[in-house]
Design an enzyme around this catalytic site. Structure first.
Site, short mmCIF file in Angstrom:
data_model
loop_
_atom_site.label_atom_id
_atom_site.label_comp_id
_atom_site.label_asym_id
_atom_site.label_seq_id
_atom_site.Cartn_x
_atom_site.Cartn_y
_atom_site.Cartn_z
N LYS A 74 4.62 27.48 -6.81
CA LYS A 74 5.63 26.66 -6.12
C LYS A 74 5.04 25.32 -5.69
CE LYS A 74 4.40 29.22 -2.06
NZ LYS A 74 4.75 30.20 -1.11
N ASN A 83 0.87 -1.17 0.00
CA ASN A 83 0.00 0.00 0.00
C ASN A 83 0.90 1.21 0.00
OD1 ASN A 83 -1.50 2.19 0.69
ND2 ASN A 83 -2.10 1.47 2.70
N GLU A 126 -5.67 30.66 1.73
CA GLU A 126 -5.58 29.80 2.91
C GLU A 126 -5.54 30.52 4.25
OE1 GLU A 126 -1.87 27.70 3.75
OE2 GLU A 126 -1.06 28.42 1.87
N MET A 129 5.41 37.12 -6.78
CA MET A 129 4.72 37.03 -8.07
C MET A 129 5.20 35.75 -8.75
SD MET A 129 2.69 39.34 -7.70
CE MET A 129 1.70 39.04 -9.16
#
Length: 1624
Positions: A1073, A338, A1005, A585
């Site tokens: 990123k 797994n 977030e 940016m």
């Protein structure tokens, strides 16, 4: 190719067999076809649990509910036969990434073993029941009935087979000499006959007697449609091995036969349809492309009482790939796996290189007959299995084989190094022999004599085990998969990272972790051999003076392609600060192949990164599992054990300075040879590069054959010559590496690059990934030395503007930055060891043609073709000539790759573009917008879509007939920019604009302020007292973000936040990123931001790269389930970033029940990120979107999900391109910020944004120029542009062109570098979805089906208590298939009362084994008790209330020693209390920001990244406690003085509990724990409080040092400051 519906089985009446005695019929009217079709499996389980509750007795052994949707199916997935034929030549082939990424899987597994080795049928039937309870860990195909695979491995059931033999009139089988083969044969009858005759022929030639063929009895009526299409003929063959006596020799003979059969059929057209599940005298495997619930009904043998075994391994597969194939189901021949092997491409290449050297006397000279050992067409699990099998058949035990292949993180391990040094020696010895197969993995194995399990070094898969008094041992991915009499359980535990458990069936012993390893490691004197032969390289000193004069250095920098940005922004920052430079940016310059400026070869490579199927690693907080060590020298025959194998040199990292390189050259054993890498262009450029590469490879070949163990490829020379440019070092390294692999010499030598052309972390990573073991960056080091002596640096240091560093320190800083950067790049892909990364080619290529790839980067993906070798030669030369031309300036050129500058590289977001846009939206001028459009149309080629244009087969129509702009804008979204990265003003203005349009803004977030959720009613003259900082408002505006983001840091994720969302987005990766977490510099964390994020003001926030609850595809399915549970009205989207293989991942996400999949391009923006991440990871969205759309269509999954795309969108042209490639919705990020006022100053990461768009400073925010109306204008312009083009093309609505790639054609543009780009990948078509885009967008939210919470909410007492805030008490049973229980109830309360407003009490007691995410998102007023045990993610995101987990009354085990809850509990909790009587797994309380917890022991990484709250541990903990903990307190009992080495001391300080407030806090929590759980451990502590108190340590992060709980001096300090205690 749609299949006519008539070929499909009709939907039957739904039948549910609960247990043989009580068959229950549910009429079709209660049919399961409600909501969506995505999780029939779940509904079946839910029904079964409902039946159990209703009093169906016992557990169902064969509950199968079948429901078939009568819909058209996509048969296109079955084109396995079209897979490319493997060339027949026998030279080693390099593993191809394309083959590898189309096969990914994850799963649920377990084993059952009887210690007395007594076979019984019950073990087999129990394994099948457990498998049925793992159904949610698997995936279902588009027909919801073809599982991705399930299977069992058992000992050979001789009684059953003898019974068959007798009926056939055969003599009874000789158990000691008979081999049983379980075979998948071709479907076609004639092919099957051919295959059988080849098999028989090989057996006879080998001198085996073929006793007979047995058709395996199966029930095909229960197989899903797709699975039936691919179903093989299943037969067993019985053979007698006459000439061997010994059991191992018999197994070996059968292994050789199987390999010979594979070789003999290699050229047959049916070769892919023949597969041996097993061929052994000891074990047999029954498996198939089935759902786990029906495995036992499909194979009639498994129901036969005569089928007896003393053990069983079971496995349920969740494959993310297109068409699961029967052979890929598991268990394999030795392992059930797994997980996911991240380094598979490197592992396969290295295994191939080994083929020439593997020899062992046990093979009696037949090694050639058993090659090859790997196959890139098979899954990673199959390859790991075949390597383990090779070691096993060569005489190793299964335990030893797995310790070699999957070693634990033994370096700096507090217990191993001290107590078991011989185990560390074993790992050290093999580290140089075999690169680890690295990645998350729970491996179960058996060779018939032992059965066992081991976990990877990171512990990234759950594994629980328990043992009973009647001699049974169980291991499983989850607890609760079998009904258990708890009083018989005498031991309950879990496997931690790198741990192993094994059961010896012959002796009946169970060996836990260190016992197993000590036995294996003591077999040979590994430590003596290492001390005798292994050489550790001592760190060499850095040079203390410069080597070249300024002019020579400059000339070298020019020749090798350095720009002034590289030197000033990259190398100098690293030399002065010891870390990589941060920037902001995104990457908005053209891809290297499209650019008009020359680029280094590295710029054509993008790093691959982990998403979904495996996690990234957090290198900041979990770096202890990572290592940059490298072994240099020959790797000898791994099948033989001896001191010679240890003769190698160990480097602590791959970054060498000049002194270290010298000492390697002098090492007498390595016999180093230097090969110069220059090519000669005196006879012309064309062909010269290729000729030189050939010569270089031949020279390397010859050197290695002459005994050289270290090849140094060097571009140093006394003097640079205009006609002898250097070969790009990456090309040289790659070519030599590939050449040596193909000639079987790669194991004999290591490659080191001594080069000027390597200075950034990405360069190092590329060189290592394509074969270099170490690099000496001599020009970069010289640049550091020159910088330190420059007048600029000296002045800055003198005036104190920069810390003073010496010449040596500057170089040391630079190397330190490279090393931490390398760890970060490894961690993006989830790889822990540099030795596994070496040669693993974890990159994809954009812009290099087949010719270059085949010579140097064979097996890497390069979908769009590109440069030829000669074109690359020209590009190299364009740098080289700069060093020799007179007119070259006396300083380095600035290409403008990072910062925009006039005359430099083109940037998509540039000042001219933002000025034109501001003018258009502020003046609402159509004319100004068309000038903006013109600017975009005339720009240089910047992105792939600039090479494509639209064409039409229709006549234009009047624009009045085209759908209105108001309906087009509803497809628009803005990017996930967090409040914190951008200012409150920008964030709210964007949200208000999108809500006016009916589009969607994204919270990012950082959470969201509840004040924004209600419509404004108090606006006058555009101003509102509610949001006083904004202008241009209207009554009825709302500032809520329709899409609320759940990211890995879980900042601001509370139940109320979740229930107030229209959509919830799980951010797996960020375009700018990918593979890293979000980053918010400390100075941007103001008090307001810290409050929303439950963190500390001024403390920088870097989210973990992985979501700690998404380590696999089944975990992602679980988080989607949790979010649907808490807010059943919100669609759930999953944000992925484009990379090769994303289609495979997206299929898994669609099967995981996501409603929306978002694909981001690599060019997205970011508030702060290291430069190399912005530049070198992720791919263009055009490729990602195309692959996703087409893969989903091929799998019949496209109708299930909305596809959304974003990355550098600027205009209607971008929208139309994305639509034609298959997207339904379109995201705008940076451009939305520009429209609200951003001027692209590119200093977001500094908090100094001049217009207050990306700053938290009050005085700068006051300058914010934007109003919501500007953004509304912009989006209406874009929509009008789309309408205009649709009218020209002759289409009335966007729906009509979505997915229609035939409307795209290549534009004729001439590129500077090459005319060999190939866009067919984007232009090819697989057809369009069955539903229109609007129908897909208007589907209802996918459901979780009937859940336990609904049963509770429909209880009148509970609903009344919620409605009228009353108190209610309830008790109910719970099973492991009841997941995310309490989440929906919490959602209902949060929606009505917010996070703290509920005054009632729900006291609910559950009994049994709870499924994953138990008690997630609890709110105050919910008091939950679980009597039993729980799986992973208990209390995830809880915001209040109380949770108590205790074992049942009568247990056969000691509660405080047993593991009772799983991994990653309390992830992102923002309140509440939890008391656990027993131990927890790994990462307890990770990212906890306010909850209080008491637990009696934890695994590794306890309190990781905690920002608040309090954790008390009354027992042992694992290693790496409190890593990244910036807030909150922890109290840990240390009875045997072992805690200190386990604590991560980077941030917290460790002290005794001296402050009286701290003692009170600790004692009152323990008292509450004893009262609620009856803990004997807690009671003992309270009885002898005075004796126990000194044994507690208190862990205190800096932000808590002055609190009363942590500070003994608190009262004195407080009185000095004149503060009364109360107010503090």
């Amino acid at each position: 190719m749609a299949t006519p519906a008539s070929h499909l089985p009709v939907a039957p009446k739904i039948l549910l067999r609960s247990s043989p005695s009580s068959a229950l019929f549910l009429s079709s009217s209660r049919s399961l076809l409600f909501g969506d079709a995505s999780h029939l499996g779940q509904r079946q389980r839910r029904r079964r649990a409902a039946v159990l509750r209703a009093g169906g007795r016992g557990w169902s052994s064969s509950s199968a509910v079948r429901a078939v949707l009568d819909v058209e199916r996509q048969g296109a997935a079955l084109t396995a036969s079209q897979v490319k034929q493997r060339q027949s030549d026998d030279r080693p082939k390099v593993a191809s990434l394309n083959d590898i990424i189309s096969e990914r899987g994850a799963c649920g597994v377990g084993f059952i073993a009887n210690l007395k080795n007594e076979p019984s049928h019950k073990i087999v039937s129990d394994a099948l029941i457990a498998l049925g309870c793992m159904e949610h860990r698997g995936g279902c195909g588009a027909d919801n009935d073809s599982g991705d695979g399930a299977g069992v491995m058992t000992s050979v059931p001789w009684e059953l087979y003898n019974n068959w033999a007798t009926k056939q009139g055969l003599a009874s089988l000789d158990r000691s000499r008979t081999g049983v083969g379980m075979i998948f044969l071709p479907k076609d009858e004639t092919f099957m006959k051919e295959a059988k005759s080849v098999i028989t022929k090989v057996f006879l030639e080998e001198g085996l007697e073929v006793i007979g063929w047995r058709p395996v009895p199966v029930n095909t009526s229960i197989v899903g449609y797709y699975a039936k299409e691919a179903m093989p003929n299943i037969r067993q063959v019985f053979v007698k091995v006459i000439k061997e006596e010994n059991v191992d020799d018999i197994e070996r003979e059968l292994y050789i036969c199987r390999k010979l059969i594979e070789r003999a059929t290699k050229s047959e057209e049916w070769k892919d349809d023949l597969y041996f599940c097993s061929l052994s005298n000891r074990t047999v495997v029954y498996k198939g492309m089935l759902r786990s619930e029906v495995l036992g009904q499909f194979y009639l043998d498994l129901q036969n009482e005569l089928y007896e075994s003393s053990f069983a391994i079971y496995h349920r597969r969740y494959s993310t790939n297109t068409s699961p194939r029967w052979p890929l189901a598991q268990p394999m021949r030795l392992l059930g796996h797994n997980g996911e092997i991240n380094t598979i491409q490197g592992n396969l290449n290295w295994m191939q290189s080994r083929e020439a050297t593997l020899k062992s006397p046990v093979w009696r000279g037949r090694e050639n007959e058993i090659r090859p050992f790997g196959n890139s067409r098979a899954s990673d699990s199959a390859n790991l299995d075949s390597t383990a099998e090779l070691l096993l058949r060569s005489g190793r035990s299964p335990e030893e084989a797995l310790m070699i292949l999957v070693p634990e993180a033994y370096k700096n391990h507090p217990t191993l190094m001290i107590k078991y040094p011989e185990v560390a020696d074993f790992y050290d010895y093999y580290k140089g022999q075999m690169e680890a197969w690295d990645g998350p993995a729970l491996l179960l194995y058996s060779d018939g004599r032992t059965v066992g399990a081991c976990l990877d070094r990171n512990g990234l898969r759950p594994a629980r085990y328990w043992r009973t008094s009647d001699g049974m041992v169980y291991v499983a991915s989850e607890v609760g998969v079998l009904p258990m009499d708890e009083s018989k359980v005498i031991m309950k535990g879990r496997l931690g990272p790198g741990m192993m458990i094994t059961v010896d069936l012959q002796s009946g012993e169970v060996y836990e972790n260190t016992d197993v390893k000590k036995r294996v490691a003591s077999a040979h004197p590994y430590g003596d051999w290492l001390r005798e032969k292994m050489r550790n390289m001592k760190p060499g000193n850095f040079l203390s003076s410069v080597v070249m004069d300024n002019e020579t250095t400059l000339r070298h920098q020019q020749a090798f392609g350095y720009s002034s940005e590289d030197v000033q922004m990259v190398i100098e920052t690293m030399a002065s600060q010891g870390k990589e430079p941060t920037f902001c940016m995104g990457d908005d310059i053209p891809l290297a192949v499209l650019s008009r400026k020359p680029h280094m070869l590295y710029d054509y490579f993008k790093q691959r990164f982990a998403q979904v199927t495996n996690p990234a690693i957090d290198p900041l907080r979990e770096g202890l599992v990572m290592s940059l060590e490298v072994n240099l020298g020959k790797r000898r025959n791994i099948l033989e054990v001896g001191p010679e194998n240890a003769s190698q040199v160990i480097l602590s990292s791959p970054v060498l300075n000049e002194g270290e390189l010298d000492s390697l050259m002098k090492d007498p054993n390595l016999k180093a040879q230097v090969l110069s890498t220059y090519f000669d262009i005196r006879k012309g450029l064309d062909g010269s590069l290729e000729k030189t590469l050939q010569k270089l490879c031949e020279a390397a070949d010859e050197a290695v054959r002459d005994g050289c163990q270290l090849l140094i490829l060097s571009d140093r020379s006394e003097e640079l010559q205009p006609t002898r440019p250097a070969i790009p070092i990456l090309l040289a390294v790659g070519a030599v590496h590939q050449h040596l692999i193909q000639n079987g010499l790669r194991m004999s030598a290591s490659i080191v690059a001594d080069t000027a052309q390597c200075f950034s972390t990405h360069h190092f990573a590329c060189l290592i990934g394509y074969g270099a073991s170490a690099i000496c960056p001599y020009l970069a080091l010289e640049t550091c030395r020159q910088w330190r002596l420059s007048t600029k640096a000296v002045n800055l240091m003198r005036t104190g503007k920069m810390p003073t560093v010496t010449i040596e320190q500057a170089q040391r800083n630079y190397c330190k930055a490279v090393k931490s950067g390398l760890l970060k790049i490894l961690s993006k892909m989830g790889i822990s060891l540099l030795s596994s990364y070496c040669g693993a080619q974890i990159f994809e290529i954009y812009g290099l043609g087949r010719e270059i790839v085949d010579i140097a980067f064979c097996g890497s993906v390069s979908n769009i073709g590109g440069l030829t070798l000669d074109e690359l030669g020209r590009e190299t030369l364009s740098f080289w000539v700069k060093a020799f031309s007179e007119d070259t300036a006396k300083r380095l050129e600035n290409y403008g790759f990072i910062q925009f500058r006039p005359g430099g590289e083109y940037h998509g977001n540039n000042p001219e573009m933002s000025k034109l846009l501001h003018k258009a939206v502020r003046q609402k001028s159509d004319n100004a917008y068309s000038i903006y459009q013109q600017h975009l149309a005339n720009r240089p080629v910047n992105v792939l879509r600039d090479l494509i244009e639209l064409k039409s087969d229709r006549a234009p129509i009047p624009i009045g007939k085209v759908e209105p702009a108001s309906s087009i804008v509803q497809r628009f979204c803005t990017g996930g920019m967090s409040l914190g990265a951008i200012s409150r003003e920008t964030h709210e203005a964007i949200a208000i604009a999108m809500n006016r349009l009916g589009g969607k803004s994204n919270s990012g977030e950082g959470g969201e302020d509840p004040i924004r959720w209600d419509p404004l009613t108090d606006v006058e003259d555009g101003y509102s007292p509610t949001l006083p900082h904004l202008k241009g408002l209207q009554n009825g505006d709302t500032a809520t973000s329709a899409i609320k983001q759940v990211a890995s840091g879980r900042f601001g994720v509370t139940p109320t936040f979740l229930v107030n969302a229209d959509q919830l987005e799980i951010k797996i990766a960020q375009g700018a990123k990918p593979g890293e977490g979000g980053q918010l510099p400390g100075k941007k964390v103001s008090a307001y931001i810290a409050r929303l994020r439950s963190s500390k003001p001024g403390v920088p926030l870097i989210s973990p790269p992985p979501h700690h609850d998404i380590y696999s595809i089944e975990d992602l399915a679980q988080l989607i389930y949790d979010l649907h549970q808490v807010n059943p009205k919100a669609k759930v989207s999953v944000k992925l970033v484009a990379e090769a293989g994303i289609g495979t991942v997206a299929s898994g996400v669609a099967k995981g029940n996501a409603d929306i999949i978002q694909i981001s391009g690599h060019d997205g923006g970011t508030g702060a990120s290291p430069i190399s991440s912005i530049k070198h990871a992720g791919g263009p969205w055009e490729l990602g979107l195309t692959e996703t759309h087409q893969t989903l269509i091929r799998n019949g999954l496209r109708e299930r999900v909305i596809l959304r795309v974003d990355g550098g969108f600027k205009s209607g042209f971008d929208v139309l391109m994305a639509a034609a490639m298959g997207a339904d919705e379109y995201g705008f990020g940076s451009v939305a910020m520009i429209a609200t006022g951003c001027v692209m100053a590119r200093i977001c990461h500094t908090n100094n944004c001049p217009v207050g768009v990306a700053s938290q400073r009050e005085e700068l925010r006051a300058r914010f120029p934007g109003v919501p109306g500007d953004l509304v204008n912009y989006f209406l312009y874009v929509a009008e542009e789309v309408r205009g083009v649709l009218a020209r093309l002759g289409y009335e609505k966007l729906d009509d062109i979505i997915g229609r790639t035939e409307l795209l054609k290549p534009r004729h543009v001439s590129l500077t570098k090459t005319q060999h780009l190939d866009l067919n990948y984007i232009l090819s078509s697989t057809g369009v979805p069955k539903l229109s885009s609007t129908e897909i967008r208007n589907q209802g939210v996918h459901t979780n089906g009937p859940v336990l919470d609904d049963v509770l909410l429909s209880d009148p007492e509970i609903s009344d208590a919620i409605k009228h805030e009353k108190v209610v008490n309830k008790t109910i049973e719970i099973y492991n298939i009841d997941r995310a229980v309490c989440g929906r109830i919490a959602g209902v309360i949060a929606k009505k009362y917010g996070d703290v407003g509920f005054a009632g009490q729900l006291n609910i007691t559950f009994t049994g084994s709870a499924g994953q995410s138990f008690a997630c998102f609890l709110t105050p007023g919910m008091n939950i008790v679980l009597v039993g045990e729980a799986n992973d993610y208990v209390g995830k995101g809880m915001a209040g209330g109380e949770l108590v987990v205790t074992p049942v009354e009568e247990t056969g085990f000691c509660p405080e020693d047993a593991t009772i809850v799983g991994n990653t509990c309390l992830y992102g909790a923002t309140g509440g209390q939890i008391f656990v009587r027993g131990k927890a797994g790994e990462r307890f309380a990770v990212r906890n920001s306010l909850a209080e917890a008491v637990v009696e022991g934890t695994g590794d990484h306890c309190c990781e990244y905690m920002t608040g709250g309090c954790v008390v541990v009354l027992g042992k903990v694992g290693r790496n406690v409190a890593a990244g903990m910036t807030g909150g307190l922890a109290y840990i009992l240390d009875e045997d003085d072992t805690l200190i080495p386990k604590v991560n001391k980077e941030i917290v300080k460790i002290q005794k509990v001296n402050a009286s407030a701290g003692q009170m806090q600790l004692k009152s929590l323990i008292e509450a724990h004893v009262e609620k759980t009856g803990s004997t451990k807690g009671a003992a502590i309270l009885r002898e409080w005075e004796a126990y108190l000194p044994l507690f340590w208190q862990l205190v992060p800096p932000s808590e040092e002055e609190t009363p709980e942590a500070c003994t001096e608190f009262e004195k300090i407080a009185s000095k400051q004149g503060v009364s205690l109360q107010s503090a």
